[in-house]
Design a protein around this motif. Structure first.
Motif, PDB file in Angstrom:
ATOM      1  N   GLY A   1       0.823  -1.207   0.000  1.00 36.95           N
ATOM      2  CA  GLY A   1       0.000   0.000   0.000  1.00 36.95           C
ATOM      3  C   GLY A   1       0.852   1.250   0.000  1.00 36.95           C
ATOM      4  N   TRP A   2       1.886   1.280   0.854  1.00 35.66           N
ATOM      5  CA  TRP A   2       2.778   2.441   0.890  1.00 35.66           C
ATOM      6  C   TRP A   2       3.538   2.602  -0.426  1.00 35.66           C
ATOM      7  CZ3 TRP A   2       1.820   5.914   4.328  1.00 35.66           C
ATOM      8  CH2 TRP A   2       1.343   5.554   5.590  1.00 35.66           C
TER       9      TRP A   2
ATOM     10  N   ILE B   1       2.402   1.819  -3.349  1.00 35.83           N
ATOM     11  CA  ILE B   1       1.434   2.404  -4.288  1.00 35.83           C
ATOM     12  C   ILE B   1       1.313   3.907  -4.060  1.00 35.83           C
ATOM     13  CG2 ILE B   1      -1.020   2.464  -4.926  1.00 35.83           C
ATOM     14  CD1 ILE B   1      -1.112  -0.552  -4.325  1.00 35.83           C
ATOM     15  N   VAL B   2       1.300   4.323  -2.797  1.00 35.34           N
ATOM     16  CA  VAL B   2       1.226   5.764  -2.486  1.00 35.34           C
ATOM     17  C   VAL B   2       2.388   6.504  -3.139  1.00 35.34           C
ATOM     18  CG1 VAL B   2       1.415   7.482  -0.647  1.00 35.34           C
ATOM     19  CG2 VAL B   2      -0.050   5.474  -0.330  1.00 35.34           C
TER      20      VAL B   2
ATOM     21  N   SER C   1       2.524   6.219  -7.125  1.00 36.39           N
ATOM     22  CA  SER C   1       1.437   6.989  -7.747  1.00 36.39           C
ATOM     23  C   SER C   1       1.780   8.468  -7.795  1.00 36.39           C
ATOM     24  CB  SER C   1       0.129   6.788  -6.979  1.00 36.39           C
ATOM     25  OG  SER C   1      -0.287   5.448  -7.017  1.00 36.39           O
TER      26      SER C   1
ATOM     27  N   TYR D   1      -1.352   3.205 -12.954  1.00 37.44           N
ATOM     28  CA  TYR D   1      -2.431   2.948 -12.001  1.00 37.44           C
ATOM     29  C   TYR D   1      -3.684   3.753 -12.332  1.00 37.44           C
ATOM     30  CZ  TYR D   1       1.414   1.458  -8.803  1.00 37.44           C
ATOM     31  OH  TYR D   1       2.500   0.872  -8.227  1.00 37.44           O
TER      32      TYR D   1
ATOM     33  N   GLY E   1      -3.754   3.323  -1.972  1.00 44.01           N
ATOM     34  CA  GLY E   1      -2.576   2.881  -1.246  1.00 44.01           C
ATOM     35  C   GLY E   1      -2.705   3.134   0.246  1.00 44.01           C
TER      36      GLY E   1
END
Length: 258
Positions: A144-145, A147-148, A151, A185, A196
Motif C-alpha cells: 500500500g505504501w 502504491i502511495v 502513484s 495505475y 494505497g
C-alpha cells in the motif's frame, strides 16, 4: 501586473526572495518526507518511538475524544487549505510560488502533532496467529505504501509537494498549465494514492481499537476528500474528467478505461 511581478529578476533583492522561497520549499518537502516515513512506522508499530499502539495509556473516553480531535484538526486543515477559494485568499498574503509548500508544511505539522499526542487504545479487535498469513498481511500494508509513493511520481511528485513550484520560481520560469493524464495505475482507479493509504491502514495482522479508529476515520475522510477533489478536477478539466470518472472506478479496479 502586480508590483512583485514588475520587479526584474536581475535585482538582488528579488533573487534573494526567490532563493528564500526555494529554501522554504525545501524545508517543507524534507518535513513532509520525514512525516510520511514516520507515518509508516506509526501505523505498523515499528522503527519509531511513538506508534499507534505505543505510549501512555488513558481512559477510553479520553482517548477517543483526543484522537478524534486530532484527526479532525488534520482533516479541516487539509481540506480547507486545498480549496480554490482559500488559495485565492491566501495568495494575497504569501507568494503564489510557496502556496503549495505552505500547504504541505502545515499538513505535515498537523500529522506530527497527531503522532505526538495520539492516545493508544490497545484492546485487540483481531489478531492473526499464523505467521505466514501475518506476513502476507504485513506485506500487503507495505505494498500500500509503495502504491502511495509510486502513484505520486506517476503524476508529478515534486509538483504535488511544492518543490517544482519553488524551483521554477527560482529560475524565473512560469509553471506549465496542468495537463490531464492517466498513467499506469490511473487507468485502473481514479485515486491510486488514496487506495494505497486504505490498503496500508487496513492491512494489519493485529488490529487494536486505536488502529481501527484511525483506519475507519481516515478512510471516511478519504471519501470526503475524493468528493471535494473531484469537484475541483471537473472545474479544471471539464468533460475530459467527467468522461474519465464515468469509465474508471474510484478506488477499486473492477473495470478498465475503454
Amino acid at each position: 501586473m502586480t508590483e512583485a511581478q514588475a520587479i526584474s529578476p536581475a535585482i538582488p533583492g528579488n533573487r534573494l526572495l526567490r532563493f528564500t522561497a526555494f529554501l522554504f520549499g525545501g524545508v517543507a518537502y524534507l518535513t513532509f518526507l520525514f512525516t510520511i516515513l514516520y507515518a509508516i512506522g506509526f501505523v505498523s508499530g515499528r522503527f519509531v518511538p511513538k506508534a499507534i499502539d505505543i505510549g501512555p495509556e488513558s481512559g477510553i473516553f479520553e482517548a477517543i475524544v483526543i484522537n478524534l480531535a486530532l484527526m479532525s484538526l488534520f482533516a479541516i486543515q487539509h481540506s480547507v487549505m486545498a480549496r480554490k477559494s482559500f488559495k485565492h485568499w491566501w495568495t494575497q498574503f504569501i507568494p503564489k510560488s510557496v502556496e503549495r509548500s505552505t500547504y504541505v508544511l502545515c499538513a505535515s505539522l498537523m500529522l506530527l502533532l497527531l503522532f505526538w499526542q495520539w492516545r493508544p487504545m490497545p484492546a485487540v479487535m483481531w489478531h492473526v496467529q499464523e505467521p505466514e498469513m501475518a506476513m502476507v498481511i504485513a506485506t500487503a500494508s507495505f505494498i500500500g505504501w509503495v502504491i502511495v509513493f509510486t502513484s505520486s511520481f506517476l503524476i508529478n511528485h515534486f509538483e504535488l509537494f511544492g518543490l517544482h513550484q519553488v524551483a521554477n520560481n527560482l529560475v524565473g520560469r512560469q509553471m506549465p498549465a496542468p495537463v490531464f493524464r492517466t498513467p499506469f495505475y490511473y487507468r485502473f482507479v481514479r485515486h491510486p494514492i488514496y487506495l494505497g493509504f486504505v490498503i496500508a491502514f487496513w492491512a494489519a495482522p493485529t488490529m487494536s481499537a486505536g488502529h481501527l479508529l484511525f483506519a475507519t476515520v481516515t478512510t471516511a475522510y478519504i471519501f470526503i476528500g475524493i468528493m471535494l477533489e473531484e469537484r475541483d478536477l471537473i472545474g479544471m478539466f471539464g468533460d475530459e474528467y467527467r468522461f474519465y470518472r464515468e469509465h474508471v472506478p474510484m478506488l477499486f479496479p473492477w473495470r478498465k478505461l475503454n
